[in-house]
Design an enzyme around this catalytic site. Structure first.
Site, PDB file in Angstrom:
ATOM      1  N   GLY A 166       0.798  -1.221   0.000  1.00 56.79           N
ATOM      2  CA  GLY A 166       0.000   0.000   0.000  1.00 56.79           C
ATOM      3  C   GLY A 166       0.826   1.263   0.000  1.00 56.79           C
ATOM      4  CB  VAL A 188       8.984   3.759 -11.272  1.00 62.28           C
ATOM      5  CG1 VAL A 188       8.429   5.124 -11.639  1.00 62.28           C
ATOM      6  CG2 VAL A 188       8.398   2.683 -12.182  1.00 62.28           C
ATOM      7  CD  GLN A 209       9.621  -8.543  -2.690  1.00 64.41           C
ATOM      8  OE1 GLN A 209       9.485  -8.478  -1.491  1.00 64.41           O
ATOM      9  NE2 GLN A 209       9.000  -7.716  -3.514  1.00 64.41           N
ATOM     10  CG  HIS A 237       2.986   0.510  -5.443  1.00 62.55           C
ATOM     11  ND1 HIS A 237       3.211   1.580  -4.615  1.00 62.55           N
ATOM     12  CD2 HIS A 237       3.510  -0.565  -4.813  1.00 62.55           C
ATOM     13  CE1 HIS A 237       3.837   1.169  -3.526  1.00 62.55           C
ATOM     14  NE2 HIS A 237       4.028  -0.124  -3.614  1.00 62.55           N
ATOM     15  CE  LYS A 265      12.818   1.167  -3.553  1.00 61.55           C
ATOM     16  NZ  LYS A 265      11.985   0.465  -2.583  1.00 61.55           N
ATOM     17  CE  LYS A 281       7.987   8.532  -9.010  1.00 58.93           C
ATOM     18  NZ  LYS A 281       7.061   9.650  -8.903  1.00 58.93           N
ATOM     19  CB  SER A 282      10.606   4.003  -1.604  1.00 57.09           C
ATOM     20  OG  SER A 282      10.356   3.410  -0.350  1.00 57.09           O
ATOM     21  CB  SER A 283       5.612   3.290   0.663  1.00 55.19           C
ATOM     22  OG  SER A 283       5.013   2.610  -0.416  1.00 55.19           O
ATOM     23  NE  ARG A 284      10.385   0.848   4.997  1.00 60.09           N
ATOM     24  CZ  ARG A 284      10.234  -0.408   4.535  1.00 60.09           C
ATOM     25  NH1 ARG A 284      10.506  -0.691   3.287  1.00 60.09           N
ATOM     26  NH2 ARG A 284       9.821  -1.361   5.344  1.00 60.09           N
TER      27      ARG A 284
HETATM   28  P1  AMP Z   1       5.832  -2.564  -1.655  1.00 59.62           P
HETATM   29  O1  AMP Z   1       4.464  -2.001  -1.508  1.00 59.62           O
HETATM   30  O2  AMP Z   1       6.925  -1.595  -1.322  1.00 59.62           O
HETATM   31  O3  AMP Z   1       5.991  -3.906  -0.984  1.00 59.62           O
HETATM   32  O4  AMP Z   1       6.032  -2.828  -3.205  1.00 59.62           O
HETATM   33  C1  AMP Z   1       5.134  -3.610  -3.929  1.00 59.62           C
HETATM   34  C2  AMP Z   1       5.749  -3.938  -5.259  1.00 59.62           C
HETATM   35  O5  AMP Z   1       6.047  -2.722  -5.945  1.00 59.62           O
HETATM   36  C3  AMP Z   1       7.069  -4.705  -5.121  1.00 59.62           C
HETATM   37  O6  AMP Z   1       7.147  -5.682  -6.150  1.00 59.62           O
HETATM   38  C4  AMP Z   1       8.097  -3.627  -5.323  1.00 59.62           C
HETATM   39  O7  AMP Z   1       9.320  -4.113  -5.848  1.00 59.62           O
HETATM   40  C5  AMP Z   1       7.411  -2.740  -6.329  1.00 59.62           C
HETATM   41  N1  AMP Z   1       7.990  -1.392  -6.281  1.00 59.62           N
HETATM   42  C6  AMP Z   1       8.159  -0.597  -5.202  1.00 59.62           C
HETATM   43  N2  AMP Z   1       8.786   0.546  -5.538  1.00 59.62           N
HETATM   44  C7  AMP Z   1       9.023   0.468  -6.873  1.00 59.62           C
HETATM   45  C8  AMP Z   1       9.656   1.322  -7.818  1.00 59.62           C
HETATM   46  N3  AMP Z   1      10.161   2.500  -7.472  1.00 59.62           N
HETATM   47  N4  AMP Z   1       9.714   0.921  -9.097  1.00 59.62           N
HETATM   48  C9  AMP Z   1       9.214  -0.285  -9.480  1.00 59.62           C
HETATM   49  N5  AMP Z   1       8.608  -1.141  -8.631  1.00 59.62           N
HETATM   50  C10 AMP Z   1       8.509  -0.774  -7.341  1.00 59.62           C
END
Ligand code: AMP
Length: 281
Positions: A31, A176, A153, A37, A149, A184-187
């Site tokens: 999320g 991305v 995993q 995402h 990213k 990009k990251s939720s964090r």
């Molecule tokens: P997360 O919600 O962070 O667990 O990410 C869910 C999925 O989105 C995972 O497969 C992540 O690798 C992917 N994801 C997160 N950030 C990025 C990003 N900046 N670019 C591409 N995929 C991402």
């Protein structure tokens, strides 16, 4: 778009979708959706009849001193973004729905975990593999989309899918980035303004490192040291690791050859950022 909370209901829906001949593209997420995402969702949309995503912050993959409680959550915002992106179903279970009792089995990942995030986050990939085993059985996708990213995993999930003959195709998707290169990251919302200004240095140092290798540098320790020095000089973050391995095997290499990954993790007070670059030489 529908938001589904119950495993039974979600399974019923995916079963019926499949019976009606639909292919299902699945994007597992925790999320707080961002463009990363959404890129995965777009990929899923272009290649499947229906797109399902899950939003679940999985306690099993967080260590005791990690940010499970603080992980950013905003389901209303996520629903809007997902609806606009054309998602058909969001599976959004409570922790108690996914883990009503202690599990009697857990997946124990044995390969590619003594390095990178597997090394610094003990048990993390066991938690990832275990929740995915459940989620694959609930979502029953034809294809599942994962971001590069989280390159380790992707490698670990590939192993799980192959080991357990899960009938799903893993589709890795490029990282991305923000305009300045930050992945990009939720964090990222937990970076202060100053840290946010420093953070693009992570990717810049990876780019420079790959360029040095393309230019003929064979000494990988030298390449790693240059990345470490750049991050230490230009950011206030604490380096968790900077490593170079073969990819996707994640094995040590003496010199650059074949497909390799340069990966790093850097801790800021409220956000641990990871990034990587993969290329063939
Ligand atoms: P997360 O919600 O962070 O667990 O990410 C869910 C999925 O989105 C995972 O497969 C992540 O690798 C992917 N994801 C997160 N950030 C990025 C990003 N900046 N670019 C591409 N995929 C991402």
């Amino acid at each position: 778009m529908q938001v589904i909370h119950s495993i039974k209901e979600m399974q019923q829906i995916t079963k019926e979708l499949r019976k009606a001949g639909n292919s299902i593209g699945y994007v597992p997420t925790m999320g707080f959706l961002h463009e990363g995402h959404l890129t995965l969702i777009n990929e899923a949309k272009s290649n499947n009849d229906k797109v399902v995503i899950s939003i679940f912050v999985n306690p099993l993959q967080f260590g005791p001193n990690e940010d499970f409680d603080a992980y950013p959550r905003d389901i209303e915002r996520d629903e809007n973004l997902a609806r606009n992106a054309g998602v058909d179903y969001i599976f959004y279970p409570e922790v108690g729905e996914m883990y009503p009792v202690d599990l009697s089995t857990k997946i124990n990942v044995t390969k590619r975990i003594n390095v990178l995030c597997g090394k610094s986050r003990e048990g993390h990939f066991d938690g990832v593999a275990t929740v995915l085993m459940k989620l694959f059985n609930i979502m029953m996708p034809d294809r599942a989309y994962f971001g590069l990213k989280d390159a380790q995993q992707v490698a670990v999930v590939d192993g799980v899918i192959k080991d357990y003959n899960i009938p799903v195709e893993l589709v890795p998707v490029r990282t991305v980035r923000e305009e300045d290169g930050l992945a990009k990251s939720s964090r990222n919302v937990y970076l202060t303004e100053q840290e946010r200004r420093e953070a693009p240095e992570l990717y810049k140092s990876l780019q420079k490192a790959s360029q040095t290798i393309f230019d003929g540098e064979k000494d990988l320790d030298k390449v790693k040291t240059a990345v470490i020095n750049a991050i230490q000089e230009k950011t206030s973050g604490i380096i968790d690791y900077v490593e170079i391995y073969s990819y996707p095997e994640l094995e040590e290499i003496k010199e650059p050859k074949g497909k390799i990954i340069i990966a790093l993790a850097v801790k800021f007070p409220k956000a641990r950022l990871i990034d990587n670059i993969t290329f063939s030489i």
